[in-house]
Design a protein around this motif. Structure first.
Motif, PDB file in Angstrom:
ATOM      1  N   LEU A 111      29.096  -2.313   9.826  1.00 48.75           N
ATOM      2  CA  LEU A 111      29.646  -2.681   8.527  1.00 48.75           C
ATOM      3  C   LEU A 111      29.895  -4.180   8.563  1.00 48.75           C
ATOM      4  O   LEU A 111      30.483  -4.694   9.522  1.00 48.75           O
ATOM      5  CB  LEU A 111      30.958  -1.928   8.274  1.00 48.75           C
ATOM      6  CG  LEU A 111      31.645  -2.234   6.957  1.00 48.75           C
ATOM      7  CD1 LEU A 111      30.932  -1.526   5.812  1.00 48.75           C
ATOM      8  CD2 LEU A 111      33.102  -1.808   7.004  1.00 48.75           C
ATOM      9  N   VAL A 112      29.449  -4.876   7.548  1.00 44.08           N
ATOM     10  CA  VAL A 112      29.626  -6.328   7.492  1.00 44.08           C
ATOM     11  C   VAL A 112      30.745  -6.650   6.518  1.00 44.08           C
ATOM     12  O   VAL A 112      30.706  -6.251   5.348  1.00 44.08           O
ATOM     13  CB  VAL A 112      28.310  -7.027   7.082  1.00 44.08           C
ATOM     14  CG1 VAL A 112      28.506  -8.536   6.999  1.00 44.08           C
ATOM     15  CG2 VAL A 112      27.200  -6.674   8.073  1.00 44.08           C
ATOM     16  N   ASP A 113      31.732  -7.366   7.012  1.00 43.37           N
ATOM     17  CA  ASP A 113      32.903  -7.737   6.213  1.00 43.37           C
ATOM     18  C   ASP A 113      32.532  -8.816   5.198  1.00 43.37           C
ATOM     19  O   ASP A 113      31.602  -9.608   5.394  1.00 43.37           O
ATOM     20  CB  ASP A 113      33.997  -8.253   7.160  1.00 43.37           C
ATOM     21  CG  ASP A 113      35.281  -8.583   6.437  1.00 43.37           C
ATOM     22  OD1 ASP A 113      35.821  -7.687   5.760  1.00 43.37           O
ATOM     23  OD2 ASP A 113      35.747  -9.738   6.537  1.00 43.37           O
ATOM     24  N   SER A 114      33.302  -8.862   4.135  1.00 43.55           N
ATOM     25  CA  SER A 114      33.070  -9.864   3.093  1.00 43.55           C
ATOM     26  C   SER A 114      33.170 -11.289   3.632  1.00 43.55           C
ATOM     27  O   SER A 114      32.506 -12.190   3.115  1.00 43.55           O
ATOM     28  CB  SER A 114      34.045  -9.663   1.934  1.00 43.55           C
ATOM     29  OG  SER A 114      35.375  -9.721   2.394  1.00 43.55           O
TER      30      SER A 114
ATOM     31  N   VAL B 110      31.859 -12.499   6.201  1.00 41.44           N
ATOM     32  CA  VAL B 110      30.522 -12.884   6.650  1.00 41.44           C
ATOM     33  C   VAL B 110      29.572 -12.964   5.457  1.00 41.44           C
ATOM     34  O   VAL B 110      28.784 -13.910   5.344  1.00 41.44           O
ATOM     35  CB  VAL B 110      29.992 -11.910   7.720  1.00 41.44           C
ATOM     36  CG1 VAL B 110      28.567 -12.269   8.140  1.00 41.44           C
ATOM     37  CG2 VAL B 110      30.916 -11.894   8.935  1.00 41.44           C
ATOM     38  N   TRP B 111      29.637 -11.982   4.558  1.00 43.35           N
ATOM     39  CA  TRP B 111      28.751 -12.004   3.387  1.00 43.35           C
ATOM     40  C   TRP B 111      28.969 -13.249   2.542  1.00 43.35           C
ATOM     41  O   TRP B 111      28.010 -13.846   2.034  1.00 43.35           O
ATOM     42  CB  TRP B 111      28.965 -10.765   2.517  1.00 43.35           C
ATOM     43  CG  TRP B 111      28.323  -9.530   3.035  1.00 43.35           C
ATOM     44  CD1 TRP B 111      28.946  -8.361   3.382  1.00 43.35           C
ATOM     45  CD2 TRP B 111      26.920  -9.297   3.272  1.00 43.35           C
ATOM     46  NE1 TRP B 111      28.017  -7.437   3.817  1.00 43.35           N
ATOM     47  CE2 TRP B 111      26.774  -7.989   3.761  1.00 43.35           C
ATOM     48  CE3 TRP B 111      25.787 -10.085   3.130  1.00 43.35           C
ATOM     49  CZ2 TRP B 111      25.542  -7.437   4.090  1.00 43.35           C
ATOM     50  CZ3 TRP B 111      24.544  -9.552   3.454  1.00 43.35           C
ATOM     51  CH2 TRP B 111      24.435  -8.243   3.929  1.00 43.35           C
ATOM     52  N   ILE B 112      30.195 -13.653   2.362  1.00 40.47           N
ATOM     53  CA  ILE B 112      30.487 -14.835   1.545  1.00 40.47           C
ATOM     54  C   ILE B 112      29.841 -16.072   2.167  1.00 40.47           C
ATOM     55  O   ILE B 112      29.194 -16.862   1.473  1.00 40.47           O
ATOM     56  CB  ILE B 112      32.004 -14.992   1.334  1.00 40.47           C
ATOM     57  CG1 ILE B 112      32.504 -13.870   0.425  1.00 40.47           C
ATOM     58  CG2 ILE B 112      32.351 -16.366   0.768  1.00 40.47           C
ATOM     59  CD1 ILE B 112      34.014 -13.688   0.386  1.00 40.47           C
ATOM     60  N   ASP B 113      29.997 -16.235   3.477  1.00 42.84           N
ATOM     61  CA  ASP B 113      29.322 -17.355   4.152  1.00 42.84           C
ATOM     62  C   ASP B 113      27.812 -17.237   4.016  1.00 42.84           C
ATOM     63  O   ASP B 113      27.115 -18.229   3.764  1.00 42.84           O
ATOM     64  CB  ASP B 113      29.703 -17.394   5.637  1.00 42.84           C
ATOM     65  CG  ASP B 113      31.100 -17.926   5.877  1.00 42.84           C
ATOM     66  OD1 ASP B 113      31.704 -18.516   4.950  1.00 42.84           O
ATOM     67  OD2 ASP B 113      31.604 -17.759   7.011  1.00 42.84           O
ATOM     68  N   TYR B 114      27.290 -16.038   4.182  1.00 37.38           N
ATOM     69  CA  TYR B 114      25.849 -15.795   4.113  1.00 37.38           C
ATOM     70  C   TYR B 114      25.292 -16.183   2.739  1.00 37.38           C
ATOM     71  O   TYR B 114      24.313 -16.926   2.642  1.00 37.38           O
ATOM     72  CB  TYR B 114      25.585 -14.319   4.407  1.00 37.38           C
ATOM     73  CG  TYR B 114      24.137 -13.924   4.485  1.00 37.38           C
ATOM     74  CD1 TYR B 114      23.391 -14.148   5.647  1.00 37.38           C
ATOM     75  CD2 TYR B 114      23.509 -13.310   3.406  1.00 37.38           C
ATOM     76  CE1 TYR B 114      22.061 -13.767   5.725  1.00 37.38           C
ATOM     77  CE2 TYR B 114      22.175 -12.928   3.481  1.00 37.38           C
ATOM     78  CZ  TYR B 114      21.454 -13.155   4.640  1.00 37.38           C
ATOM     79  OH  TYR B 114      20.137 -12.777   4.710  1.00 37.38           O
TER      80      TYR B 114
ATOM     81  N   ILE C  72      34.799  -1.403  -1.200  1.00 34.16           N
ATOM     82  CA  ILE C  72      35.769  -2.502  -1.076  1.00 34.16           C
ATOM     83  C   ILE C  72      35.041  -3.827  -0.861  1.00 34.16           C
ATOM     84  O   ILE C  72      35.349  -4.831  -1.498  1.00 34.16           O
ATOM     85  CB  ILE C  72      36.729  -2.250   0.101  1.00 34.16           C
ATOM     86  CG1 ILE C  72      37.498  -0.961  -0.101  1.00 34.16           C
ATOM     87  CG2 ILE C  72      37.690  -3.418   0.283  1.00 34.16           C
ATOM     88  CD1 ILE C  72      38.242  -0.507   1.136  1.00 34.16           C
ATOM     89  N   ILE C  73      34.084  -3.819   0.023  1.00 32.90           N
ATOM     90  CA  ILE C  73      33.351  -5.038   0.367  1.00 32.90           C
ATOM     91  C   ILE C  73      32.484  -5.483  -0.806  1.00 32.90           C
ATOM     92  O   ILE C  73      32.421  -6.671  -1.133  1.00 32.90           O
ATOM     93  CB  ILE C  73      32.549  -4.823   1.655  1.00 32.90           C
ATOM     94  CG1 ILE C  73      33.540  -4.670   2.807  1.00 32.90           C
ATOM     95  CG2 ILE C  73      31.571  -5.958   1.892  1.00 32.90           C
ATOM     96  CD1 ILE C  73      32.975  -4.162   4.079  1.00 32.90           C
ATOM     97  N   LEU C  74      31.834  -4.534  -1.452  1.00 37.23           N
ATOM     98  CA  LEU C  74      31.014  -4.852  -2.613  1.00 37.23           C
ATOM     99  C   LEU C  74      31.837  -5.588  -3.664  1.00 37.23           C
ATOM    100  O   LEU C  74      31.418  -6.621  -4.201  1.00 37.23           O
ATOM    101  CB  LEU C  74      30.429  -3.555  -3.189  1.00 37.23           C
ATOM    102  CG  LEU C  74      29.401  -3.679  -4.287  1.00 37.23           C
ATOM    103  CD1 LEU C  74      28.124  -4.317  -3.774  1.00 37.23           C
ATOM    104  CD2 LEU C  74      29.095  -2.301  -4.855  1.00 37.23           C
TER     105      LEU C  74
END
Length: 132
Positions: A3-6, A8-12, A38-40
């Protein structure tokens, strides 16, 4: 599954190159990545530009998806909060509490860039994906 936390996604999605985004890029090529409600929400709510929002939404919709909240996660989240409080640790963000508890319950590793998950790993058995 990871599961990838937000965090990391925000940086990505912002094009930041970090050890965690590099690992995410590698994981996307070789394994199924998990996301959840939640992450979405956390990731998509931050987009100002409609085209960027739609592009990220399309990208994230291709990932494995799970609903992360519910009775079991809520109950275990409260228990985990209480367990950490007894150790003198205050969880700063309830969302992180839900995410960590979900991963612990479901047996998923978490890729994150957020120091707030450290007590979950140290005391509650959260498995963390780390860059080499």
């Amino acid at each position: 599954m990871t599961l990838v936390d937000s965090s990391v996604w925000i940086d990505y999605f912002n094009g930041r190159i970090t050890a965690e985004t590099d690992l995410l890029h590698d994981l996307l090529k070789r394994e199924r990545i998990l996301t959840g409600d939640i992450i979405l929400t956390e990731v998509l709510q931050g987009f100002r530009n409609d085209a960027d929002f739609q592009q990220a939404r399309t990208f994230l919709s291709r990932l494995e998806f799970r609903e992360m909240l519910g009775w079991n996660v809520a109950l275990h989240s409260a228990e985990n909060y209480r367990s950490l409080r007894k150790r003198g640790i205050t969880v700063r963000k309830t969302i992180d509490l839900f995410i960590a508890s979900f991963c612990i319950l479901e047996g998923h590793a978490l890729l994150h860039a957020d120091r707030d998950y450290q007590p979950f790993e140290e005391y509650l058995g959260l498995v963390v994906s780390r860059p080499d």
